[in-house]
Scaffold this motif. Sequence first.
Motif, PDB file in Angstrom:
ATOM      1  N   VAL A 147       0.854  -1.192   0.000  1.00 48.70           N
ATOM      2  CA  VAL A 147       0.000   0.000   0.000  1.00 48.70           C
ATOM      3  C   VAL A 147       0.890   1.242   0.000  1.00 48.70           C
ATOM      4  N   LYS A 148       0.446   2.265  -0.726  1.00 45.06           N
ATOM      5  CA  LYS A 148       1.172   3.548  -0.696  1.00 45.06           C
ATOM      6  C   LYS A 148       0.202   4.676  -0.417  1.00 45.06           C
ATOM      7  N   SER A 149       0.754   5.770   0.073  1.00 42.46           N
ATOM      8  CA  SER A 149      -0.085   6.914   0.397  1.00 42.46           C
ATOM      9  C   SER A 149       0.359   8.079  -0.479  1.00 42.46           C
ATOM     10  N   LYS A 150      -0.613   8.764  -1.086  1.00 40.62           N
ATOM     11  CA  LYS A 150      -0.263   9.853  -2.002  1.00 40.62           C
ATOM     12  C   LYS A 150      -0.358  11.193  -1.271  1.00 40.62           C
ATOM     13  N   ILE A 151       0.788  11.866  -1.198  1.00 38.84           N
ATOM     14  CA  ILE A 151       0.843  13.149  -0.498  1.00 38.84           C
ATOM     15  C   ILE A 151       1.550  14.161  -1.378  1.00 38.84           C
ATOM     16  N   LYS A 152       0.854  15.224  -1.675  1.00 35.46           N
ATOM     17  CA  LYS A 152       1.374  16.275  -2.575  1.00 35.46           C
ATOM     18  C   LYS A 152       2.010  15.660  -3.827  1.00 35.46           C
ATOM     19  N   GLY A 153       1.282  14.768  -4.444  1.00 36.70           N
ATOM     20  CA  GLY A 153       1.714  14.198  -5.731  1.00 36.70           C
ATOM     21  C   GLY A 153       2.750  13.083  -5.629  1.00 36.70           C
ATOM     22  N   LYS A 154       3.255  12.782  -4.424  1.00 31.55           N
ATOM     23  CA  LYS A 154       4.268  11.717  -4.306  1.00 31.55           C
ATOM     24  C   LYS A 154       3.700  10.502  -3.568  1.00 31.55           C
ATOM     25  N   LEU A 155       4.205   9.322  -3.946  1.00 37.80           N
ATOM     26  CA  LEU A 155       3.747   8.097  -3.286  1.00 37.80           C
ATOM     27  C   LEU A 155       4.750   7.653  -2.217  1.00 37.80           C
ATOM     28  N   TYR A 156       4.227   7.367  -1.042  1.00 33.33           N
ATOM     29  CA  TYR A 156       5.081   6.939   0.089  1.00 33.33           C
ATOM     30  C   TYR A 156       4.616   5.570   0.590  1.00 33.33           C
ATOM     31  N   PRO A 157       5.564   4.707   0.963  1.00 36.01           N
ATOM     32  CA  PRO A 157       5.145   3.422   1.551  1.00 36.01           C
ATOM     33  C   PRO A 157       4.330   3.651   2.822  1.00 36.01           C
ATOM     34  N   ILE A 158       3.264   2.881   2.966  1.00 36.10           N
ATOM     35  CA  ILE A 158       2.468   2.906   4.201  1.00 36.10           C
ATOM     36  C   ILE A 158       2.221   1.462   4.583  1.00 36.10           C
ATOM     37  N   PRO A 159       2.349   1.001   5.793  1.00 38.92           N
ATOM     38  CA  PRO A 159       2.690   1.736   7.006  1.00 38.92           C
ATOM     39  C   PRO A 159       4.030   2.481   6.863  1.00 38.92           C
ATOM     40  N   ILE A 160       4.153   3.513   7.702  1.00 36.56           N
ATOM     41  CA  ILE A 160       5.382   4.291   7.749  1.00 36.56           C
ATOM     42  C   ILE A 160       6.556   3.352   8.022  1.00 36.56           C
ATOM     43  N   ASN A 161       7.576   3.428   7.182  1.00 37.16           N
ATOM     44  CA  ASN A 161       8.804   2.661   7.443  1.00 37.16           C
ATOM     45  C   ASN A 161      10.014   3.575   7.196  1.00 37.16           C
ATOM     46  N   GLN A 169      -3.146  -0.895  -3.354  1.00 37.98           N
ATOM     47  CA  GLN A 169      -3.944   0.151  -2.688  1.00 37.98           C
ATOM     48  C   GLN A 169      -3.168   1.457  -2.607  1.00 37.98           C
ATOM     49  N   ILE A 170      -3.839   2.539  -3.007  1.00 39.80           N
ATOM     50  CA  ILE A 170      -3.245   3.867  -2.826  1.00 39.80           C
ATOM     51  C   ILE A 170      -4.198   4.697  -1.955  1.00 39.80           C
ATOM     52  N   ASN A 171      -3.654   5.205  -0.869  1.00 38.05           N
ATOM     53  CA  ASN A 171      -4.453   6.013   0.066  1.00 38.05           C
ATOM     54  C   ASN A 171      -4.344   7.495  -0.287  1.00 38.05           C
ATOM     55  N   PHE A 172      -5.426   8.215  -0.064  1.00 42.44           N
ATOM     56  CA  PHE A 172      -5.457   9.659  -0.347  1.00 42.44           C
ATOM     57  C   PHE A 172      -5.877  10.401   0.917  1.00 42.44           C
ATOM     58  N   GLU A 188      -6.321  14.657  -0.254  1.00 37.34           N
ATOM     59  CA  GLU A 188      -7.082  15.080  -1.436  1.00 37.34           C
ATOM     60  C   GLU A 188      -8.221  14.094  -1.656  1.00 37.34           C
ATOM     61  N   LYS A 189      -9.143  14.481  -2.515  1.00 39.86           N
ATOM     62  CA  LYS A 189     -10.242  13.618  -2.985  1.00 39.86           C
ATOM     63  C   LYS A 189     -11.259  13.325  -1.881  1.00 39.86           C
ATOM     64  N   LYS A 190     -12.447  12.927  -2.352  1.00 36.36           N
ATOM     65  CA  LYS A 190     -13.498  12.560  -1.384  1.00 36.36           C
ATOM     66  C   LYS A 190     -13.348  11.101  -0.959  1.00 36.36           C
ATOM     67  N   TYR A 191     -12.653  10.307  -1.788  1.00 40.46           N
ATOM     68  CA  TYR A 191     -12.461   8.912  -1.415  1.00 40.46           C
ATOM     69  C   TYR A 191     -11.196   8.778  -0.562  1.00 40.46           C
ATOM     70  N   THR A 192     -11.157   7.678   0.207  1.00 40.72           N
ATOM     71  CA  THR A 192      -9.967   7.460   1.043  1.00 40.72           C
ATOM     72  C   THR A 192      -8.919   6.653   0.304  1.00 40.72           C
ATOM     73  N   ARG A 193      -9.404   5.667  -0.508  1.00 40.57           N
ATOM     74  CA  ARG A 193      -8.412   4.814  -1.154  1.00 40.57           C
ATOM     75  C   ARG A 193      -8.908   4.268  -2.487  1.00 40.57           C
ATOM     76  N   LYS A 194      -7.930   3.940  -3.317  1.00 39.96           N
ATOM     77  CA  LYS A 194      -8.188   3.364  -4.634  1.00 39.96           C
ATOM     78  C   LYS A 194      -7.571   1.981  -4.613  1.00 39.96           C
ATOM     79  N   VAL A 195      -8.367   0.974  -4.949  1.00 44.90           N
ATOM     80  CA  VAL A 195      -7.868  -0.396  -4.825  1.00 44.90           C
ATOM     81  C   VAL A 195      -7.937  -1.100  -6.180  1.00 44.90           C
ATOM     82  N   GLU A 196      -6.824  -1.659  -6.589  1.00 49.90           N
ATOM     83  CA  GLU A 196      -6.782  -2.489  -7.808  1.00 49.90           C
ATOM     84  C   GLU A 196      -6.443  -3.908  -7.367  1.00 49.90           C
ATOM     85  N   ILE A 197      -7.496  -4.676  -7.142  1.00 55.02           N
ATOM     86  CA  ILE A 197      -7.326  -5.955  -6.446  1.00 55.02           C
ATOM     87  C   ILE A 197      -6.549  -6.985  -7.275  1.00 55.02           C
ATOM     88  N   LYS A 198      -6.500  -6.750  -8.584  1.00 57.01           N
ATOM     89  CA  LYS A 198      -5.773  -7.669  -9.480  1.00 57.01           C
ATOM     90  C   LYS A 198      -4.305  -7.863  -9.050  1.00 57.01           C
TER      91      LYS A 198
END
Length: 373
Positions: free
Chosen positions: A89-103, A274-277, A280-290
């Motif tokens: 899972v990654k979290s999108k913050i100001k256009g950049k993707l970061y590993p989540i959980p925090i490591n 999974q990408i967490n937002f 931004e956005k009204k959704y919390t996360r975008k999931v591509e289960i494939k």
Amino acid sequence: MKKIERPDLLIVGAGPVGCVIAERAAAVKKWKSLIIDKRNHVAGNCYDEVNNKGIRVHKYGPHYMRFKKKKVFNYVSNFTKWIKGDYVVKSKIKGKLYPIPINLTTLEKFFKKKFKKPIDAKKFLKKLQIKKKIIKNSEDYILSKLGKDIYENFYKNYTIKQWGIHPKNLDKSIVGRLPIRFNRDPYYVNQKIKVMPKNGYTNLFSNMIKDPKISLLLNTSYNKIKKKIKPKIATIYTGPPDVFFNFRYGKLDWRSLKFQFQTKKKEKIQECVQINFPNEKKYTRKVEIKHVTKQKSKFSTISYEFPNSKGDPYYPINNLKNRTKFNKYKQLIKKAEKNNIFFEGRLATYRYLNMDEVIEKALNLFNRLKLRY
Ligand code: FAD
Ligand code: UDP
């Protein structure tokens, strides 16, 4: 309704708990169970299905199976083959993707620093931590471990969006679900056993209830049949307790989600499951289960999750108001046991439980029933 033979067990809910109890009852005690569910399918919130482009989707949000206990894993392995659960899972913050959980990688990228050893990151964070004498809530918890910048970018707004409640007013166990790591482990969960059922969850739970001693009645709510079907031994109820007791002590709050699915003619749409937002956005996360079902197809499906206070009950809201109310219902639940009605599962016990945890609880409940009847 056609005449139904009186079952030994009446099981309300065809989710993991209902299926496990029915399976054990048939295999060990030769008891006949009738499982009812108000939905038109088995597997509860773990239900998955194949959409019109042939992509398997998780209808009620992504389900990442992991096991704390080998014995629970061994039991569930009787009903499915597994593939590896690569939950990244990654979290999108100001256009950049970061590993989540925090490591360590998240900390390096966010603070633009190099931490050669875990101790370097720990020393750095020490200066940022806002210590509290007592950690009372989710805000205190993150501030005391990771400081204000990480709290505000990664946690605060995600939590407000997800729960509709400020982290100050939520129990610390909610954000505490996410590990905080001083290594580079990229996986979402800590458990060593991380797996995905090869043919999906619906297949897994359907396999569990194949015994002819188990009958299934879908599209049927408990209220509709409770006067008509009296089990010989016991009722197992896995729905919300406030509904069962006719809201005697008022309504328990639940958080729900609306899912929006979008299929594209693309092998892969995003870089991980999974990408967490958070901000931004009204959704919390975008999931591509494939990414985790590992399906081969020219198409792929993304689901967007929009938190909502209305809709199916998904998340119990762990705050003082609801805990107090649930404690009153607990007294009624205890009394119900004297009348051979047992409550188990995420909804029935109003607890934020994962699949392996409810399966273990169902196995334990069956062991109690086995001794009592
Ligand atoms: P449920 O699966 O909720 O099943 C209960 C069933 O009872 C439902 O089908 C419902 O229709 C039925 N029912 C309720 N009331 C009645 C009634 N009155 N009459 C008839 N039928 C009734 N766990 C993980 O381990 N990993 C994850 O990644 C994960 N992700 C999740 C994501 C989301 C969005 C959600 C909501 C949950 C997630 N979970 C995850 C948790 C997992 O879904 C639960 O632990 C599990 O489904 C609980 O099983 P259960 O049998 O207690 O209840
Ligand atoms: N959380 C957060 N930022 C994230 C991910 C999670 O603040 O990027 C918090 C949020 O409060 C969330 C909780 O941690 O509700 C638990 O997260 P988890 O991913 O375990 O939730 P679930 O998958 O059960 O929805």
